[in-house]
Design a protein around this motif. Structure first.
Motif, PDB file in Angstrom:
ATOM      1  N   ALA A 194       0.848  -1.200   0.000  1.00 55.45           N
ATOM      2  CA  ALA A 194       0.000   0.000   0.000  1.00 55.45           C
ATOM      3  C   ALA A 194       0.883   1.249   0.000  1.00 55.45           C
ATOM      4  O   ALA A 194       0.655   2.190  -0.779  1.00 55.45           O
ATOM      5  CB  ALA A 194      -0.919  -0.014   1.220  1.00 55.45           C
ATOM      6  N   GLU A 195       1.910   1.229   0.844  1.00 54.97           N
ATOM      7  CA  GLU A 195       2.816   2.389   0.918  1.00 54.97           C
ATOM      8  C   GLU A 195       3.595   2.543  -0.381  1.00 54.97           C
ATOM      9  O   GLU A 195       3.739   3.646  -0.913  1.00 54.97           O
ATOM     10  CB  GLU A 195       3.778   2.223   2.103  1.00 54.97           C
ATOM     11  CG  GLU A 195       3.058   2.299   3.436  1.00 54.97           C
ATOM     12  CD  GLU A 195       3.974   2.042   4.631  1.00 54.97           C
ATOM     13  OE1 GLU A 195       3.506   2.263   5.747  1.00 54.97           O
ATOM     14  OE2 GLU A 195       5.124   1.619   4.431  1.00 54.97           O
ATOM     15  N   SER A 196       4.085   1.440  -0.885  1.00 54.67           N
ATOM     16  CA  SER A 196       4.889   1.459  -2.104  1.00 54.67           C
ATOM     17  C   SER A 196       4.073   1.952  -3.295  1.00 54.67           C
ATOM     18  O   SER A 196       4.539   2.764  -4.095  1.00 54.67           O
ATOM     19  CB  SER A 196       5.438   0.052  -2.351  1.00 54.67           C
ATOM     20  OG  SER A 196       6.121  -0.011  -3.551  1.00 54.67           O
ATOM     21  N   VAL A 197       2.844   1.456  -3.414  1.00 52.94           N
ATOM     22  CA  VAL A 197       1.981   1.861  -4.538  1.00 52.94           C
ATOM     23  C   VAL A 197       1.713   3.368  -4.459  1.00 52.94           C
ATOM     24  O   VAL A 197       1.764   4.069  -5.476  1.00 52.94           O
ATOM     25  CB  VAL A 197       0.654   1.054  -4.526  1.00 52.94           C
ATOM     26  CG1 VAL A 197      -0.401   1.704  -5.409  1.00 52.94           C
ATOM     27  CG2 VAL A 197       0.916  -0.381  -4.983  1.00 52.94           C
ATOM     28  N   TYR A 198       1.444   3.863  -3.261  1.00 54.83           N
ATOM     29  CA  TYR A 198       1.155   5.306  -3.141  1.00 54.83           C
ATOM     30  C   TYR A 198       2.379   6.138  -3.544  1.00 54.83           C
ATOM     31  O   TYR A 198       2.280   7.078  -4.334  1.00 54.83           O
ATOM     32  CB  TYR A 198       0.714   5.676  -1.726  1.00 54.83           C
ATOM     33  CG  TYR A 198       0.193   7.111  -1.702  1.00 54.83           C
ATOM     34  CD1 TYR A 198      -1.159   7.379  -1.905  1.00 54.83           C
ATOM     35  CD2 TYR A 198       1.065   8.191  -1.556  1.00 54.83           C
ATOM     36  CE1 TYR A 198      -1.633   8.682  -1.953  1.00 54.83           C
ATOM     37  CE2 TYR A 198       0.603   9.490  -1.607  1.00 54.83           C
ATOM     38  CZ  TYR A 198      -0.746   9.730  -1.802  1.00 54.83           C
ATOM     39  OH  TYR A 198      -1.200  11.028  -1.868  1.00 54.83           O
ATOM     40  N   ARG A 199       3.543   5.774  -3.009  1.00 54.19           N
ATOM     41  CA  ARG A 199       4.761   6.559  -3.308  1.00 54.19           C
ATOM     42  C   ARG A 199       5.079   6.485  -4.803  1.00 54.19           C
ATOM     43  O   ARG A 199       5.477   7.491  -5.414  1.00 54.19           O
ATOM     44  CB  ARG A 199       5.949   6.020  -2.501  1.00 54.19           C
ATOM     45  CG  ARG A 199       5.813   6.270  -1.007  1.00 54.19           C
ATOM     46  CD  ARG A 199       7.083   5.865  -0.252  1.00 54.19           C
ATOM     47  NE  ARG A 199       6.820   5.644   1.149  1.00 54.19           N
ATOM     48  CZ  ARG A 199       6.583   6.599   2.046  1.00 54.19           C
ATOM     49  NH1 ARG A 199       6.578   7.865   1.671  1.00 54.19           N
ATOM     50  NH2 ARG A 199       6.349   6.298   3.312  1.00 54.19           N
ATOM     51  N   ARG A 219      -4.261  -1.648   8.694  1.00 53.34           N
ATOM     52  CA  ARG A 219      -2.993  -0.892   8.680  1.00 53.34           C
ATOM     53  C   ARG A 219      -2.711  -0.330   7.292  1.00 53.34           C
ATOM     54  O   ARG A 219      -2.182   0.782   7.157  1.00 53.34           O
ATOM     55  CB  ARG A 219      -1.842  -1.782   9.127  1.00 53.34           C
ATOM     56  CG  ARG A 219      -1.921  -2.093  10.604  1.00 53.34           C
ATOM     57  CD  ARG A 219      -0.728  -2.911  11.075  1.00 53.34           C
ATOM     58  NE  ARG A 219      -0.932  -3.259  12.463  1.00 53.34           N
ATOM     59  CZ  ARG A 219      -0.642  -4.434  13.003  1.00 53.34           C
ATOM     60  NH1 ARG A 219      -0.115  -5.383  12.259  1.00 53.34           N
ATOM     61  NH2 ARG A 219      -0.853  -4.653  14.279  1.00 53.34           N
ATOM     62  N   ALA A 220      -3.042  -1.100   6.259  1.00 52.47           N
ATOM     63  CA  ALA A 220      -2.819  -0.602   4.894  1.00 52.47           C
ATOM     64  C   ALA A 220      -3.686   0.626   4.642  1.00 52.47           C
ATOM     65  O   ALA A 220      -3.223   1.625   4.069  1.00 52.47           O
ATOM     66  CB  ALA A 220      -3.135  -1.705   3.885  1.00 52.47           C
ATOM     67  N   GLU A 221      -4.939   0.566   5.066  1.00 47.42           N
ATOM     68  CA  GLU A 221      -5.820   1.733   4.892  1.00 47.42           C
ATOM     69  C   GLU A 221      -5.262   2.938   5.650  1.00 47.42           C
ATOM     70  O   GLU A 221      -5.251   4.063   5.134  1.00 47.42           O
ATOM     71  CB  GLU A 221      -7.233   1.418   5.397  1.00 47.42           C
ATOM     72  CG  GLU A 221      -8.061   0.602   4.431  1.00 47.42           C
ATOM     73  CD  GLU A 221      -9.571   0.729   4.691  1.00 47.42           C
ATOM     74  OE1 GLU A 221      -9.978   1.599   5.499  1.00 47.42           O
ATOM     75  OE2 GLU A 221     -10.339  -0.029   4.069  1.00 47.42           O
ATOM     76  N   ALA A 222      -4.803   2.689   6.876  1.00 49.35           N
ATOM     77  CA  ALA A 222      -4.261   3.792   7.696  1.00 49.35           C
ATOM     78  C   ALA A 222      -3.041   4.416   7.013  1.00 49.35           C
ATOM     79  O   ALA A 222      -2.888   5.646   6.980  1.00 49.35           O
ATOM     80  CB  ALA A 222      -3.901   3.276   9.085  1.00 49.35           C
ATOM     81  N   ALA A 223      -2.195   3.562   6.469  1.00 44.55           N
ATOM     82  CA  ALA A 223      -0.998   4.071   5.786  1.00 44.55           C
ATOM     83  C   ALA A 223      -1.384   4.930   4.582  1.00 44.55           C
ATOM     84  O   ALA A 223      -0.809   5.997   4.356  1.00 44.55           O
ATOM     85  CB  ALA A 223      -0.127   2.892   5.336  1.00 44.55           C
ATOM     86  N   LEU A 224      -2.375   4.488   3.845  1.00 42.45           N
ATOM     87  CA  LEU A 224      -2.804   5.246   2.661  1.00 42.45           C
ATOM     88  C   LEU A 224      -3.440   6.576   3.066  1.00 42.45           C
ATOM     89  O   LEU A 224      -3.218   7.608   2.422  1.00 42.45           O
ATOM     90  CB  LEU A 224      -3.794   4.410   1.841  1.00 42.45           C
ATOM     91  CG  LEU A 224      -3.150   3.261   1.064  1.00 42.45           C
ATOM     92  CD1 LEU A 224      -4.172   2.210   0.666  1.00 42.45           C
ATOM     93  CD2 LEU A 224      -2.430   3.792  -0.171  1.00 42.45           C
ATOM     94  N   ARG A 225      -4.197   6.556   4.141  1.00 40.88           N
ATOM     95  CA  ARG A 225      -4.808   7.823   4.607  1.00 40.88           C
ATOM     96  C   ARG A 225      -3.722   8.790   5.070  1.00 40.88           C
ATOM     97  O   ARG A 225      -3.789   9.993   4.812  1.00 40.88           O
ATOM     98  CB  ARG A 225      -5.788   7.538   5.753  1.00 40.88           C
ATOM     99  CG  ARG A 225      -7.085   6.902   5.295  1.00 40.88           C
ATOM    100  CD  ARG A 225      -8.095   6.827   6.441  1.00 40.88           C
ATOM    101  NE  ARG A 225      -9.274   6.083   6.081  1.00 40.88           N
ATOM    102  CZ  ARG A 225     -10.252   6.537   5.297  1.00 40.88           C
ATOM    103  NH1 ARG A 225     -10.175   7.758   4.793  1.00 40.88           N
ATOM    104  NH2 ARG A 225     -11.301   5.795   5.034  1.00 40.88           N
ATOM    105  N   ARG A 226      -2.719   8.232   5.746  1.00 48.17           N
ATOM    106  CA  ARG A 226      -1.626   9.076   6.251  1.00 48.17           C
ATOM    107  C   ARG A 226      -0.861   9.697   5.078  1.00 48.17           C
ATOM    108  O   ARG A 226      -0.604  10.904   5.056  1.00 48.17           O
ATOM    109  CB  ARG A 226      -0.689   8.213   7.097  1.00 48.17           C
ATOM    110  CG  ARG A 226       0.326   8.987   7.926  1.00 48.17           C
ATOM    111  CD  ARG A 226       1.191   8.055   8.754  1.00 48.17           C
ATOM    112  NE  ARG A 226       2.039   7.194   7.933  1.00 48.17           N
ATOM    113  CZ  ARG A 226       1.915   5.878   7.849  1.00 48.17           C
ATOM    114  NH1 ARG A 226       0.986   5.256   8.550  1.00 48.17           N
ATOM    115  NH2 ARG A 226       2.712   5.171   7.071  1.00 48.17           N
ATOM    116  N   LEU A 227      -0.567   8.895   4.082  1.00 51.83           N
ATOM    117  CA  LEU A 227       0.205   9.385   2.932  1.00 51.83           C
ATOM    118  C   LEU A 227      -0.604  10.386   2.102  1.00 51.83           C
ATOM    119  O   LEU A 227      -0.081  11.413   1.657  1.00 51.83           O
ATOM    120  CB  LEU A 227       0.640   8.212   2.048  1.00 51.83           C
ATOM    121  CG  LEU A 227       1.731   7.316   2.631  1.00 51.83           C
ATOM    122  CD1 LEU A 227       1.802   5.980   1.900  1.00 51.83           C
ATOM    123  CD2 LEU A 227       3.088   8.013   2.555  1.00 51.83           C
TER     124      LEU A 227
END
Lengths: 353, 363
Positions: free
Chosen positions: B84-89, B136-144
């Motif tokens: 999730a983090e990698s895809v967003y970045r 956690r993936a959703e939280a990471a995406l919301r944070r980013l």
């Protein structure tokens, strides 16, 4: 020498050749592959072998060259080896087209050199036993057969060339189908007629269905997939019983003679003493069948045994595959597609034969 | 629209590619992790990319020139969060406008309490580590996305069924081999969504401006029970529902190795792990490798007349669900209107079973 150090060499030829080296039957003299990384992996198994980027960098006369590169390079490598006095064992599929394969077979005939094809499932004791059951008919004549083989694709492909139609002209039929059709040709000969369909829509097929009819009334269905796990079973319906072979169980069969319990077990050699039932050693396993193929080629090179799968046999199965593609009766029915998608799929499939 | 699709070889990804390619709606760039994953999508000529989805630089290269990304890749709990983090970045680096993420209704648990909807706060105390990873993936995406330039839309489907779905194939196999079971009378709610309805939701999520930053529960239009789901398949396969046993919910005790795995996957543990001496790590691995779980059951029993019940912890929880997850937010904000009924979705799924060689009775 081993030309091509990819996955098939790593997982099949390396352990088989290591066993044969240990027995003193042959020695791996050289490895050839343009990729230093692939060479290094194989060199770990054959530290004394010379490492070269190209087949052409080696003296080939009097050697056996195993061509295990991607299929699009088979013809060029085999022709070079044959022209330089080497015997050749070419991994399946023998070539990318019948035309290439015929050129290879003709070159072997002209040079008098040996050309073998790596259709090693013919060396499975279960496949040999099935040939005996079909020809000698202890359960009566064969009436019908069904074959379902394949599963989710699990081979460790090293590039996408295997999946590009421009590079590799066929999908599951050319991949696992080449073994299946070779066995059927070996067991039953040429079919009288066939009906072939697959699911390629501009690319390679992941699923295909093939219905076959033979002159003596035998008919059969072949279902191949690299999309979804199939039963991975061959069923042969004889007049007086049914035989099941499970894919890759090289020395195992299940036989159900009418009125008898099902017999399921490992195939053993018979004791040489006639009239007495005494089990010999279990017959070859799958890896041992692969080794046996190499032993047969080595024996044939030295003139000690006839070659069991010569180049002409590789041409036959490729010819049947090309016939399937040429006579393709259309797209497989994919009932989850909408009518508009089906129409688009048929249009794409017919414009990309 | 040019759209990159992670998880393109999965069951949802395969259907998305079929629709996009055959419908001519979008230009697809499938992204997968290994060459072997190309086998089914190679039915089409496609401009695929093969790269490590946990590597944002490699992924950004694959996303170049795309208007949007649909993230449908699956993985283990650590990968779910990492991807999730990698895809967003990567999307940000490639100047992608929007990422539609296939999260899961399991962020609310498999049997969520009555009243659960998108406003229900999420927690990390789930029995299944998959649920917690999705949270956690959703939280990471919301944070980013709070500070980033890429819009994120989260879709939360529950039981996605259709051609190639494990829910269809597993149930069919269990019905045929006699291992199919239902918890109680099977009257619990199956919050299913036919794959084409999910594709419709993805289409809306790609295009509706006000969807940005929102999460949506998505499902079929009908109220369906697990008994309905199994009965439809049983009828198609000629299997009597009388062969499907009714059982009490089994109790699951997860193996020690899995529990240790969950603990090491926690973000806090991950931060501490670099400080743990390698010798201790190796010793722990050795102990775990040699750990013998106590024997599960008494071997001195009469031969079974039927195979034992095939019921997983996830299925046990799903079959205790008494709450129909609402799709009103998706209907109102996304314009979601599931185009395929449950009956039609099952008819198409059964059509696929026949295609895949299951003994479906011709109608």
């Amino acid at each position: 020498m081993l030309a091509g150090c990819g996955a098939v060499s790593r997982f099949f030829y390396a352990p088989a050749l290591t066993a044969l080296e240990a027995s003193g039957l042959l020695r791996v003299e050289a490895l050839a592959d343009p990729s230093p990384a692939s060479l290094a992996v194989l060199a770990a198994s054959f530290p004394r072998a010379r490492q070269t980027a190209r087949l052409e960098d080696n003296a080939l006369s009097g050697r056996l060259v195993i061509v295990a590169s991607p299929p699009k390079f088979h013809a060029a490598a085999a022709l070079h080896a044959l022209a330089n006095g080497a015997a050749v064992l070419c991994e399946k599929p023998m070539a990318n087209s019948v035309a290439e394969a015929e050129t290879m077979a003709a070159a072997a005939r002209e040079s008098g050199a040996l050309l073998a094809v790596g259709l090693y499932k013919r060396f499975f004791p279960a496949c040999e036993a099935l040939k005996g059951l079909i020809e000698q008919q202890p359960l009566g004549p064969l009436r019908f057969f069904t074959i379902a083989e394949g599963g989710k694709f699990g081979w460790q492909a090293a590039s996408d060339s295997f999946f590009r139609k421009s590079v590799t002209p066929g999908g599951v039929l050319l991949d696992i189908g080449v073994h299946v059709l070779d066995l059927l040709l070996w067991w039953l000969g040429e079919p009288d007629s066939l009906l072939y369909r697959d699911d390629a829509m501009g690319g390679q097929e992941a699923n295909c269905h093939l219905d076959l009819r033979y002159a003596d009334g035998v008919y059969g269905e072949v279902r191949l997939s690299r999309d979804w796990p199939t039963r991975n079973e061959y069923h042969f319906f004889f007049e007086r019983g049914v035989v099941r072979y499970k894919v890759n169980e090289a020395n195992h069969l299940e036989i159900h003679a009418d009125g008898m319990p099902i017999l399921s077990g490992t195939l053993h050699g018979m004791s040489p003493e006639p009239g007495r039932l005494q089990l010999g050693a279990p017959l070859r396993t799958n890896p041992q069948s692969f080794i046996e193929q190499l032993r047969n080629v080595a024996a044939a090179v030295h003139g000690r045994a006839p070659l069991r799968v010569p180049g002409e046999e590789g041409v036959r199965s490729l010819r049947l595959i090309e016939r399937c593609y040429a006579e393709r009766a259309g797209l497989l029915d994919m009932p989850w597609l909408t009518p508009a998608e089906t129409a688009a799929a048929e249009k794409t499939a017919s414009s990309n034969p | 629209m040019k759209i990159a699709l992670t998880g393109a070889s999965g069951f949802v990804g395969t259907r998305l590619l079929e629709q996009w390619r055959l419908g001519g709606t979008h230009e697809a760039v499938p992204v997968v992790r290994s060459y072997g994953s190309l086998a089914v999508m190679a039915r089409f000529e496609l401009p695929w990319a093969v790269c490590d989805i946990l590597d944002p630089a490699a992924l950004a290269k694959a996303f170049q020139g795309c208007d949007a990304v649909v993230h449908a890749a699956i993985g283990d709990p650590a990968q779910i969060v990492g991807m999730a983090e990698s895809v967003y970045r990567a999307a940000e680096a490639a100047r992608v406008r929007r990422v539609v993420v296939l999260s899961s209704a399991s962020v609310h648990g498999q049997a969520p309490p009555e009243g659960t909807d998108e406003n229900t706060p999420l927690h990390e105390r789930h029995a299944m580590v998959y649920n917690t990873a999705k949270v956690r993936a959703e939280a990471a995406l919301r944070r980013l996305s709070a500070t980033g330039s890429v819009e994120v839309v989260l879709l939360r489907p529950s039981v996605v069924y259709g051609p190639r779905s494990r829910w269809i194939a597993d149930a069919a196999r269990q019905l045929l081999d006699g291992s199919a079971c239902l918890i109680g009378d099977g009257g619990a709610i199956c919050n299913g969504i036919y794959v084409d309805n999910l594709v419709h939701a993805i289409e809306r999520a790609l295009t509706v401006p006000q969807a940005s930053g929102e999460a949506f529960l998505v499902g079929d239009a009908e109220h369906v029970t697990w008994h309905d789901f199994y009965r439809t398949l049983a009828d198609a396969l000629g299997v009597s529902m009388e062969t499907v046993r009714s059982i009490e919910p089994p109790v699951f005790r997860r193996p020690l190795k899995e529990r240790v795995g969950d603990w090491t996957a926690l973000p806090a543990t991950q931060k501490l792990l670099p400080f743990v001496p390698g010798k201790w790590k190796r010793l722990t691995k050795l102990l775990l490798a040699n750990w013998q779980e106590p024997p599960a059951e008494n071997a001195w029993t009469l031969p079974a007349e039927r195979p034992s019940c095939a019921v997983t912890e996830e299925m046990t929880l799903l079959q205790q669900c008494r709450w129909r997850l609402p799709i009103r937010k998706a209907r109102a904000l996304l314009g979601y209107a599931p185009p395929v009924s449950f009956a039609e979705g099952m008819r198409r799924s059964i059509g696929w079973l026949a295609f895949a060689g299951y003994p479906v009775i011709p109608r």
